[in-house]
Design a protein around this motif. Sequence first.
Motif, PDB file in Angstrom:
ATOM      1  N   ALA A  69     103.943  15.932  26.300  1.00  0.00           N
ATOM      2  CA  ALA A  69     103.814  14.577  26.847  1.00  0.00           C
ATOM      3  C   ALA A  69     102.452  13.978  26.503  1.00  0.00           C
ATOM      4  N   VAL A  70     101.387  14.801  26.560  1.00  0.00           N
ATOM      5  CA  VAL A  70     100.055  14.306  26.205  1.00  0.00           C
ATOM      6  C   VAL A  70     100.014  13.903  24.730  1.00  0.00           C
ATOM      7  N   ILE A  71     100.622  14.688  23.863  1.00  0.00           N
ATOM      8  CA  ILE A  71     100.640  14.358  22.432  1.00  0.00           C
ATOM      9  C   ILE A  71     101.383  13.050  22.199  1.00  0.00           C
ATOM     10  N   ALA A  72     102.543  12.880  22.849  1.00  0.00           N
ATOM     11  CA  ALA A  72     103.299  11.634  22.683  1.00  0.00           C
ATOM     12  C   ALA A  72     102.504  10.425  23.188  1.00  0.00           C
ATOM     13  N   PHE A  86      93.060  11.354  19.283  1.00  0.00           N
ATOM     14  CA  PHE A  86      93.069  12.549  18.431  1.00  0.00           C
ATOM     15  C   PHE A  86      92.516  13.757  19.178  1.00  0.00           C
ATOM     16  N   ALA A  87      91.404  13.561  19.910  1.00  0.00           N
ATOM     17  CA  ALA A  87      90.817  14.674  20.663  1.00  0.00           C
ATOM     18  C   ALA A  87      91.768  15.160  21.758  1.00  0.00           C
ATOM     19  N   SER A  88      92.432  14.224  22.445  1.00  0.00           N
ATOM     20  CA  SER A  88      93.374  14.616  23.497  1.00  0.00           C
ATOM     21  C   SER A  88      94.551  15.389  22.912  1.00  0.00           C
ATOM     22  N   ALA A  89      95.069  14.934  21.793  1.00  0.00           N
ATOM     23  CA  ALA A  89      96.191  15.636  21.170  1.00  0.00           C
ATOM     24  C   ALA A  89      95.786  17.029  20.710  1.00  0.00           C
ATOM     25  N   LEU A  90      94.571  17.156  20.146  1.00  0.00           N
ATOM     26  CA  LEU A  90      94.111  18.480  19.717  1.00  0.00           C
ATOM     27  C   LEU A  90      93.959  19.421  20.910  1.00  0.00           C
ATOM     28  N   GLY A  91      93.445  18.898  22.023  1.00  0.00           N
ATOM     29  CA  GLY A  91      93.349  19.733  23.222  1.00  0.00           C
ATOM     30  C   GLY A  91      94.716  20.192  23.701  1.00  0.00           C
ATOM     31  N   ALA A  92      95.696  19.282  23.681  1.00  0.00           N
ATOM     32  CA  ALA A  92      97.055  19.654  24.095  1.00  0.00           C
ATOM     33  C   ALA A  92      97.655  20.676  23.142  1.00  0.00           C
ATOM     34  N   VAL A  93      97.385  20.533  21.829  1.00  0.00           N
ATOM     35  CA  VAL A  93      97.886  21.511  20.860  1.00  0.00           C
ATOM     36  C   VAL A  93      97.263  22.873  21.111  1.00  0.00           C
ATOM     37  N   ALA A  94      95.962  22.910  21.403  1.00  0.00           N
ATOM     38  CA  ALA A  94      95.295  24.196  21.667  1.00  0.00           C
ATOM     39  C   ALA A  94      95.910  24.889  22.873  1.00  0.00           C
ATOM     40  N   VAL A  95      96.139  24.151  23.948  1.00  0.00           N
ATOM     41  CA  VAL A  95      96.751  24.761  25.143  1.00  0.00           C
ATOM     42  C   VAL A  95      98.168  25.224  24.837  1.00  0.00           C
ATOM     43  N   PHE A  96      98.912  24.421  24.068  1.00  0.00           N
ATOM     44  CA  PHE A  96     100.292  24.790  23.727  1.00  0.00           C
ATOM     45  C   PHE A  96     100.329  26.074  22.907  1.00  0.00           C
ATOM     46  N   LEU A  97      99.410  26.200  21.917  1.00  0.00           N
ATOM     47  CA  LEU A  97      99.404  27.396  21.076  1.00  0.00           C
ATOM     48  C   LEU A  97      99.015  28.644  21.860  1.00  0.00           C
ATOM     49  N   LEU A  98      98.216  28.478  22.896  1.00  0.00           N
ATOM     50  CA  LEU A  98      97.794  29.637  23.698  1.00  0.00           C
ATOM     51  C   LEU A  98      98.860  30.062  24.704  1.00  0.00           C
ATOM     52  N   THR A  99      99.789  29.158  25.040  1.00  0.00           N
ATOM     53  CA  THR A  99     100.777  29.480  26.082  1.00  0.00           C
ATOM     54  C   THR A  99     102.186  29.692  25.548  1.00  0.00           C
ATOM     55  N   VAL A 100     102.473  29.162  24.348  1.00  0.00           N
ATOM     56  CA  VAL A 100     103.817  29.290  23.789  1.00  0.00           C
ATOM     57  C   VAL A 100     103.742  30.200  22.566  1.00  0.00           C
ATOM     58  N   PRO A 101     104.552  31.267  22.498  1.00  0.00           N
ATOM     59  CA  PRO A 101     104.450  32.222  21.383  1.00  0.00           C
ATOM     60  C   PRO A 101     104.640  31.572  20.019  1.00  0.00           C
ATOM     61  N   MET A 111      99.309  15.131  12.833  1.00  0.00           N
ATOM     62  CA  MET A 111      99.474  14.519  11.506  1.00  0.00           C
ATOM     63  C   MET A 111      99.419  12.993  11.607  1.00  0.00           C
ATOM     64  N   VAL A 112     100.185  12.449  12.541  1.00  0.00           N
ATOM     65  CA  VAL A 112     100.208  10.990  12.708  1.00  0.00           C
ATOM     66  C   VAL A 112      98.832  10.482  13.111  1.00  0.00           C
ATOM     67  N   LEU A 113      98.168  11.206  13.994  1.00  0.00           N
ATOM     68  CA  LEU A 113      96.855  10.769  14.468  1.00  0.00           C
ATOM     69  C   LEU A 113      95.789  10.887  13.385  1.00  0.00           C
ATOM     70  N   THR A 114      95.919  11.888  12.521  1.00  0.00           N
ATOM     71  CA  THR A 114      94.979  11.998  11.398  1.00  0.00           C
ATOM     72  C   THR A 114      95.112  10.812  10.461  1.00  0.00           C
ATOM     73  N   TYR A 115      96.348  10.409  10.186  1.00  0.00           N
ATOM     74  CA  TYR A 115      96.569   9.219   9.360  1.00  0.00           C
ATOM     75  C   TYR A 115      95.942   7.983  10.014  1.00  0.00           C
ATOM     76  N   THR A 116      96.107   7.856  11.328  1.00  0.00           N
ATOM     77  CA  THR A 116      95.551   6.699  12.025  1.00  0.00           C
ATOM     78  C   THR A 116      94.033   6.668  11.924  1.00  0.00           C
ATOM     79  N   LEU A 117      93.390   7.834  12.110  1.00  0.00           N
ATOM     80  CA  LEU A 117      91.936   7.890  11.987  1.00  0.00           C
ATOM     81  C   LEU A 117      91.481   7.475  10.590  1.00  0.00           C
ATOM     82  N   ALA A 118      92.136   8.030   9.563  1.00  0.00           N
ATOM     83  CA  ALA A 118      91.710   7.761   8.193  1.00  0.00           C
ATOM     84  C   ALA A 118      91.957   6.312   7.786  1.00  0.00           C
ATOM     85  N   SER A 119      93.008   5.691   8.318  1.00  0.00           N
ATOM     86  CA  SER A 119      93.319   4.315   7.938  1.00  0.00           C
ATOM     87  C   SER A 119      92.550   3.285   8.762  1.00  0.00           C
ATOM     88  N   ALA A 120      92.053   3.681   9.932  1.00  0.00           N
ATOM     89  CA  ALA A 120      91.386   2.721  10.814  1.00  0.00           C
ATOM     90  C   ALA A 120      89.870   2.798  10.765  1.00  0.00           C
TER      91      ALA A 120
END
Length: 416
Positions: A69-72, A86-101, A111-120
């Motif tokens: 939900a945070v990523i969305a 981008f920072a919030s999504a990365l934090g959510a990804v880190a927690v997800f990788l630590l809790t989901v096998p 990926m989408v957020l990286t494109y947004t950073l580079a284009s903006a």
Amino acid sequence: MSRQQRTARVLALDIPVALVVGVLTLGAAHTRGGWSAGQPGGPGPGEPPWAAGGPEITLLSPLGYACIAVIAAAVALRRFYPRAAFASALGAVAVFLLTVPQSGMIGLGPMVLTYTLASALPLRKWLGWTALAVPVFLAANADRPYFGLGDPETAAGYVATLSVLITPAAVGVIVRSRRENARREREQELRRSAYEERLRIAREVHDVVGHSLSVINMQAGVALHVLGKRPEQAEPALQAIRQTSKDALEELRGTLAVFRSPDGGGDPAPAGTHAADGAQADASSREPAPGLDRLDELTAGIDSSDRKVAVRIEGEPAALPAAVDHAAYRIVQEALTNAVRHGGGAGATVVIAYQPEELIVEVTDDGPARPGADHREGSGIAGMRERARAVGGRLAAGSRAEGGFRVRAELPVGER
């Protein structure tokens, strides 16, 4: 477009993108266990995984759903707060990788957020933020020696993850570069248009003021010359001065009216002016640009007892394009102004030749030879040349062998 309208438009585009990212990530996370091969009722030996049944659905913990939900939400708000999203999504990804096998498609949002950073944002403002992705994905293998880099399969996964981030970043850089190039081209076009408009107004003011002052100076000299000997002949010169100055003021007022508003219309008369003056300004600003139909008025102001201007029309007069008509009038005006200034009191001849495809304008004077004039083109000749070029024509100006000066312009009257 107001700020509220822009916000609504951006959200209308980004919220569906966020929903798609959330649904794909959620679906991949639920099916991360793969298809039910080897399970009771699963596919038999040699059959594809989808031959019997669908994928195995594995539910997530509440924390996993919260991370998705945070990523969305970060994707939905990416254009308002690109770095924070981008920072919030990365934090959510880190927690997800630590809790989901198994992660599934958890990297789709970054990926989408990286494109947004580079284009903006410029490169220096977003490159450091994307570097935060490296420890995040290393954290998924924090329990393995050297973060699993010794395992070829894990190392290949790191390379794939790096590619997943580099590809949208490269696309974003290309999009931003094209957008910046288009913006610079628009700014250059605006600056060029503004310069051309200033140049056009400068030519108009130069022609109006230069010609009128030359005529006034000449007529004033005539009046002073005859005032003591033949006073009755001074009146026509003074009348010419009065009419020339009046016409010049009206034409100059109409020319400068383009400064009053973006569309070139006239503003109400300023405080302290008479209503008649304001009405006269508005009327003059709506008058059409002068053309060859005012040639008689132009030459009448120069005619005097010792100076004559002859006008000769060749061919059948025909309606001219407005731009060509105005350019021809200004060329004649400036050529006569130069004849008054440098002709030494000699007369001038104006020839207007109507041809099927061209209008020939030729102005000659009978003044003394000016051998160096061809090499000292001032703003007057340059302005005439620019006017001819602006309508697709050409102009030649120079001293005549028998004396005097000649200006010849060839202006197209059809499509060229």
